[in-house]
Design a protein around this motif. Structure first.
Motif, PDB file in Angstrom:
ATOM      1  N   VAL A  92       0.852  -1.180   0.000  1.00  0.00           N
ATOM      2  CA  VAL A  92       0.000   0.000   0.000  1.00  0.00           C
ATOM      3  C   VAL A  92       0.894   1.239   0.000  1.00  0.00           C
ATOM      4  O   VAL A  92       1.832   1.334   0.803  1.00  0.00           O
ATOM      5  N   CYS A  93       0.625   2.176  -0.900  1.00  0.00           N
ATOM      6  CA  CYS A  93       1.388   3.420  -0.981  1.00  0.00           C
ATOM      7  C   CYS A  93       0.443   4.616  -0.969  1.00  0.00           C
ATOM      8  O   CYS A  93      -0.732   4.505  -1.331  1.00  0.00           O
ATOM      9  N   ARG A  94       0.989   5.749  -0.540  1.00  0.00           N
ATOM     10  CA  ARG A  94       0.309   7.026  -0.709  1.00  0.00           C
ATOM     11  C   ARG A  94       1.133   7.854  -1.680  1.00  0.00           C
ATOM     12  O   ARG A  94       2.307   8.129  -1.424  1.00  0.00           O
ATOM     13  N   TYR A  95       0.521   8.226  -2.788  1.00  0.00           N
ATOM     14  CA  TYR A  95       1.175   9.081  -3.769  1.00  0.00           C
ATOM     15  C   TYR A  95       0.619  10.495  -3.593  1.00  0.00           C
ATOM     16  O   TYR A  95      -0.554  10.753  -3.872  1.00  0.00           O
ATOM     17  N   HIS A  96       1.467  11.399  -3.124  1.00  0.00           N
ATOM     18  CA  HIS A  96       1.039  12.766  -2.861  1.00  0.00           C
ATOM     19  C   HIS A  96       1.083  13.594  -4.145  1.00  0.00           C
ATOM     20  O   HIS A  96       1.901  13.349  -5.043  1.00  0.00           O
ATOM     21  N   MET A  97       0.191  14.576  -4.223  1.00  0.00           N
ATOM     22  CA  MET A  97       0.121  15.427  -5.408  1.00  0.00           C
ATOM     23  C   MET A  97       1.406  16.258  -5.535  1.00  0.00           C
ATOM     24  O   MET A  97       2.004  16.655  -4.529  1.00  0.00           O
ATOM     25  N   ALA A  98       1.796  16.498  -6.770  1.00  0.00           N
ATOM     26  CA  ALA A  98       2.952  17.355  -7.016  1.00  0.00           C
ATOM     27  C   ALA A  98       2.679  18.744  -6.440  1.00  0.00           C
ATOM     28  O   ALA A  98       1.551  19.235  -6.480  1.00  0.00           O
ATOM     29  N   ARG A  99       3.698  19.367  -5.896  1.00  0.00           N
ATOM     30  CA  ARG A  99       3.532  20.657  -5.237  1.00  0.00           C
ATOM     31  C   ARG A  99       2.878  21.674  -6.173  1.00  0.00           C
ATOM     32  O   ARG A  99       3.304  21.900  -7.293  1.00  0.00           O
TER      33      ARG A  99
ATOM     34  N   GLY B 251       6.574  21.159 -20.037  1.00  0.00           N
ATOM     35  CA  GLY B 251       7.403  21.065 -21.232  1.00  0.00           C
ATOM     36  C   GLY B 251       8.014  19.682 -21.329  1.00  0.00           C
ATOM     37  O   GLY B 251       7.321  18.672 -21.305  1.00  0.00           O
ATOM     38  N   GLU B 252       9.330  19.614 -21.397  1.00  0.00           N
ATOM     39  CA  GLU B 252      10.028  18.334 -21.491  1.00  0.00           C
ATOM     40  C   GLU B 252      10.283  17.720 -20.111  1.00  0.00           C
ATOM     41  O   GLU B 252      10.672  16.568 -19.999  1.00  0.00           O
ATOM     42  N   GLY B 253      10.084  18.498 -19.041  1.00  0.00           N
ATOM     43  CA  GLY B 253      10.363  17.996 -17.704  1.00  0.00           C
ATOM     44  C   GLY B 253       9.094  17.636 -16.952  1.00  0.00           C
ATOM     45  O   GLY B 253       7.981  17.734 -17.462  1.00  0.00           O
ATOM     46  N   LYS B 254       9.288  17.220 -15.709  1.00  0.00           N
ATOM     47  CA  LYS B 254       8.138  16.871 -14.878  1.00  0.00           C
ATOM     48  C   LYS B 254       8.542  16.969 -13.414  1.00  0.00           C
ATOM     49  O   LYS B 254       9.715  16.866 -13.046  1.00  0.00           O
ATOM     50  N   ARG B 255       7.522  17.193 -12.573  1.00  0.00           N
ATOM     51  CA  ARG B 255       7.702  17.152 -11.124  1.00  0.00           C
ATOM     52  C   ARG B 255       6.734  16.130 -10.558  1.00  0.00           C
ATOM     53  O   ARG B 255       5.587  16.049 -10.989  1.00  0.00           O
ATOM     54  N   GLU B 256       7.193  15.349  -9.591  1.00  0.00           N
ATOM     55  CA  GLU B 256       6.349  14.342  -8.976  1.00  0.00           C
ATOM     56  C   GLU B 256       6.203  14.624  -7.491  1.00  0.00           C
ATOM     57  O   GLU B 256       7.109  15.135  -6.844  1.00  0.00           O
ATOM     58  N   GLY B 257       5.038  14.251  -6.961  1.00  0.00           N
ATOM     59  CA  GLY B 257       4.828  14.357  -5.528  1.00  0.00           C
ATOM     60  C   GLY B 257       5.566  13.260  -4.791  1.00  0.00           C
ATOM     61  O   GLY B 257       6.018  12.277  -5.379  1.00  0.00           O
ATOM     62  N   ALA B 258       5.699  13.434  -3.487  1.00  0.00           N
ATOM     63  CA  ALA B 258       6.369  12.418  -2.665  1.00  0.00           C
ATOM     64  C   ALA B 258       5.497  11.164  -2.561  1.00  0.00           C
ATOM     65  O   ALA B 258       4.296  11.196  -2.819  1.00  0.00           O
ATOM     66  N   ALA B 259       6.119  10.046  -2.194  1.00  0.00           N
ATOM     67  CA  ALA B 259       5.399   8.788  -1.992  1.00  0.00           C
ATOM     68  C   ALA B 259       5.885   8.144  -0.715  1.00  0.00           C
ATOM     69  O   ALA B 259       7.084   8.210  -0.392  1.00  0.00           O
ATOM     70  N   ASP B 260       4.967   7.553   0.027  1.00  0.00           N
ATOM     71  CA  ASP B 260       5.363   6.765   1.185  1.00  0.00           C
ATOM     72  C   ASP B 260       4.540   5.488   1.227  1.00  0.00           C
ATOM     73  O   ASP B 260       3.498   5.385   0.582  1.00  0.00           O
ATOM     74  N   SER B 261       5.053   4.483   1.921  1.00  0.00           N
ATOM     75  CA  SER B 261       4.438   3.159   1.926  1.00  0.00           C
ATOM     76  C   SER B 261       4.041   2.743   3.329  1.00  0.00           C
ATOM     77  O   SER B 261       4.666   3.152   4.323  1.00  0.00           O
ATOM     78  N   LEU B 262       2.977   1.929   3.379  1.00  0.00           N
ATOM     79  CA  LEU B 262       2.499   1.364   4.636  1.00  0.00           C
ATOM     80  C   LEU B 262       2.396  -0.143   4.457  1.00  0.00           C
ATOM     81  O   LEU B 262       2.296  -0.654   3.337  1.00  0.00           O
ATOM     82  N   SER B 263       2.392  -0.843   5.569  1.00  0.00           N
ATOM     83  CA  SER B 263       2.080  -2.262   5.482  1.00  0.00           C
ATOM     84  C   SER B 263       0.589  -2.400   5.209  1.00  0.00           C
ATOM     85  O   SER B 263      -0.208  -1.487   5.481  1.00  0.00           O
ATOM     86  N   VAL B 264       0.184  -3.528   4.654  1.00  0.00           N
ATOM     87  CA  VAL B 264      -1.221  -3.748   4.355  1.00  0.00           C
ATOM     88  C   VAL B 264      -2.058  -3.637   5.626  1.00  0.00           C
ATOM     89  O   VAL B 264      -3.155  -3.081   5.627  1.00  0.00           O
ATOM     90  N   GLY B 265      -1.520  -4.125   6.747  1.00  0.00           N
ATOM     91  CA  GLY B 265      -2.254  -4.069   8.001  1.00  0.00           C
ATOM     92  C   GLY B 265      -2.434  -2.667   8.551  1.00  0.00           C
ATOM     93  O   GLY B 265      -3.392  -2.397   9.287  1.00  0.00           O
ATOM     94  N   GLU B 266      -1.529  -1.741   8.201  1.00  0.00           N
ATOM     95  CA  GLU B 266      -1.628  -0.358   8.682  1.00  0.00           C
ATOM     96  C   GLU B 266      -2.632   0.469   7.884  1.00  0.00           C
ATOM     97  O   GLU B 266      -3.149   1.464   8.381  1.00  0.00           O
ATOM     98  N   ALA B 267      -2.878   0.094   6.655  1.00  0.00           N
ATOM     99  CA  ALA B 267      -3.750   0.878   5.780  1.00  0.00           C
ATOM    100  C   ALA B 267      -5.207   0.716   6.194  1.00  0.00           C
ATOM    101  O   ALA B 267      -5.591  -0.309   6.782  1.00  0.00           O
ATOM    102  N   PRO B 268      -6.053   1.706   5.918  1.00  0.00           N
ATOM    103  CA  PRO B 268      -7.480   1.586   6.234  1.00  0.00           C
ATOM    104  C   PRO B 268      -8.078   0.334   5.586  1.00  0.00           C
ATOM    105  O   PRO B 268      -7.859   0.061   4.398  1.00  0.00           O
ATOM    106  N   GLU B 269      -8.822  -0.418   6.360  1.00  0.00           N
ATOM    107  CA  GLU B 269      -9.375  -1.683   5.882  1.00  0.00           C
ATOM    108  C   GLU B 269     -10.266  -1.477   4.659  1.00  0.00           C
ATOM    109  O   GLU B 269     -10.245  -2.276   3.720  1.00  0.00           O
ATOM    110  N   ALA B 270     -11.059  -0.399   4.661  1.00  0.00           N
ATOM    111  CA  ALA B 270     -11.965  -0.152   3.537  1.00  0.00           C
ATOM    112  C   ALA B 270     -11.185   0.090   2.246  1.00  0.00           C
ATOM    113  O   ALA B 270     -11.631  -0.310   1.164  1.00  0.00           O
ATOM    114  N   VAL B 271     -10.028   0.757   2.348  1.00  0.00           N
ATOM    115  CA  VAL B 271      -9.203   1.002   1.166  1.00  0.00           C
ATOM    116  C   VAL B 271      -8.708  -0.315   0.588  1.00  0.00           C
ATOM    117  O   VAL B 271      -8.795  -0.573  -0.619  1.00  0.00           O
ATOM    118  N   VAL B 272      -8.176  -1.171   1.448  1.00  0.00           N
ATOM    119  CA  VAL B 272      -7.624  -2.448   0.989  1.00  0.00           C
ATOM    120  C   VAL B 272      -8.716  -3.354   0.423  1.00  0.00           C
ATOM    121  O   VAL B 272      -8.569  -3.931  -0.661  1.00  0.00           O
TER     122      VAL B 272
END
Length: 487
Positions: free
Chosen positions: A379-386, A396-417
């Motif tokens: 399970v990951c959370r992909y945050h929106m680019a700033r 243009g030719e470049g890109k910016r990405e938001g940060a990402a962090d990961s959780l164990s399946v057990g830590e994530a909200p049950e409804a999401v999983v």
């Protein structure tokens, strides 16, 4: 089960056969009553199966609705692939030579009517071609070369192209098929214990970085696979392997799909399998599928030229527009003003007869749940680019990405999983990345992706190397089961 003949225009199928209803592609695609129909066989006799034309969408949405299309969307793609047709010609070479031996000319055209041919001599070849490319009306074109006859082209045929002398036979073949007397499909064969991993060193945004690819290789070797990377120009080598694992961004009009289809035809275990690629890479299909199975999603419209004026009234502004095969934030636009909406919709409808409009739901991040074989793996959370409304902001030719962090399946909200696992199950048992949002206490499915990103230090942050063993372990298990089944 209701039997539907779907045509571009009603005059394209003037036959009145018992128990068979005829309707236009436009009605089938846009009339809600057909969407709600639970059981039907759909005989797609549209004039064109061109990618993203109405004929293409008839087969695609028939599958999403739980109907049984002929041809299937996979067959539609096969008919457009010279590689797959060449493979079919090779598999049937002896039968082709036997059937066409008396022909004196250098070219021959064979007409297929629901898997049958007017001449009894060619009936076996017609059935074999139908088994490989199941479609109602086909025209096969053969050419005699120095080494023998080869299949040069296989294409759908409209009713208007059927010679008058063949009409009675076509009616008989159609009646037999509609009554259940159908050619049987051929069995697939199994291969060996070697894994091909398709990668493209020239890809700018690959689904796995070099560190992740090496971890896949190490995990495969530990499980007992001989792992070899292959490139986009090595489709001819697929028969050497037992399984294909695609680690290149997939698309339908792309060599990755041809690899998947060819591998499946050769009897390999394939991830991503071609059906998953077809379903996941088309937002129109996903919207219909989620709606049919009552899985919560942002309010969505399938937009065509006749209902585009209802977008603002039904979804409000701003609104998100998506071309059907958008990916990695490409082909997805947010529209703020009514005038811009008209322009953007017109632009997108130039390339596809249907597009997707979706209500705009801002959130600080999207959930991503990795699912394989019906189990949540990460399970990951992909945050929106700033300063941007998407995870990736292209400039243009470049890109910016938001940060990402990961959780164990057990830590994530049950409804999401649970929602992610259920949604992925509608596609199949492959490897999927399900994107979701939480809005006012509700979990909404945004997309179901085949070929999800798995990069070292991101998606594997919790399970680490065990994630790679889990994924390849599923493939190894399937290979073993297929091997044992062939002994």
């Amino acid at each position: 089960m209701r039997q539907l003949v779907v045509v571009s225009r009603l005059e394209d199928w003037p036959l009145d056969l018992p128990g068979v209803e005829t309707l236009t592609a436009r009605d089938y695609l846009t009339d809600p009553s057909w969407s709600k129909l639970r059981s039907a066989r759909v005989y797609n006799l549209c004039r064109s199966y061109r990618y993203q034309a109405n004929g293409y969408y008839v087969s695609l949405l028939a599958s999403a609705r739980g109907h049984k299309p002929l041809p299937s969307i996979g067959t539609v793609q096969d008919l457009r692939s010279p590689d797959v047709i060449r493979l079919g010609s090779g598999e049937l070479s002896r039968l082709i030579e036997h059937s066409l031996k008396p022909i004196q000319s250098e070219h021959f055209v064979l007409s297929l009517y629901f898997g049958r041919n007017l001449a009894r001599r060619h009936d076996a070849l017609a059935r074999a071609l139908f088994n490989l490319f199941p479609a109602p009306l086909l025209r096969a074109e053969f050419q005699r070369l120095a080494e023998g006859w080869v299949l040069r082209r296989l294409a759908p045929m409209a009713f208007a192209e059927v010679p008058e002398a063949h009409r009675d036979f076509l009616i008989e073949a159609a009646q037999r098929y509609f009554s259940g007397q159908r050619p049987r499909s051929a069995a697939r064969r199994a291969g060996r214990f070697d894994l091909a991993m398709l990668v493209n060193p020239r890809e700018s945004d690959p689904p796995s970085d070099e560190a992740a690819l090496k971890r896949f290789e190490q995990a495969g070797e530990a499980l007992g696979f001989n792992v070899e990377r292959i490139g986009p120009d090595e489709i001819g080598r697929l028969a050497e392997f037992d399984a294909l694992f695609i680690r290149e961004t997939t698309a339908v009009n792309h060599h990755t799909f041809r690899f998947a289809r060819r591998a499946a035809a050769e009897g390999l275990v394939v991830v991503d399998d071609p059906e998953s690629i077809l379903k996941c890479t088309n937002k129109v299909y996903l919207a219909e599928l989620l709606q049919r199975h009552e899985i919560a999603a942002p309010k969505t419209m399938l937009v065509h030229k006749d209902n585009a004026d209802r977008i603002e009234r039904e979804l409000g502004l701003p609104v998100v527009l998506k071309q059907p095969d958008s990916a990695f934030s490409l082909g997805v636009v947010k529209v703020h003003e009514a005038e811009e909406l008209k322009v953007r919709v017109a632009e997108l409808l130039k390339h596809s007869d249907l597009i997707v409009a979706q209500e705009y739901l801002p959130t600080p991040f999207d959930w991503r749940v990795g699912v394989m074989d019906g189990r949540a793996l990460y399970v990951c959370r992909y945050h929106m680019a700033r300063g941007h409304w998407q995870i990736i902001h292209r400039e243009g030719e470049g890109k910016r990405e938001g940060a990402a962090d990961s959780l164990s399946v057990g830590e994530a909200p049950e409804a999401v999983v649970q929602t992610a696992v259920r949604a992925a199950g509608l596609i199949g048992q492959g490897l999927y990345g399900v994107d979701l949002k939480e809005v006012d206490g509700r979990v909404l499915v945004i997309e179901i992706n085949d070929n999800p990103s798995i990069d070292a230090g991101v998606e594997d942050a919790v399970l680490k190397r065990a994630l790679y063993r889990e994924i390849l372990g599923v493939i190894y298990k399937r290979v073993t089961q297929r091997k044992l089944g062939s002994d």
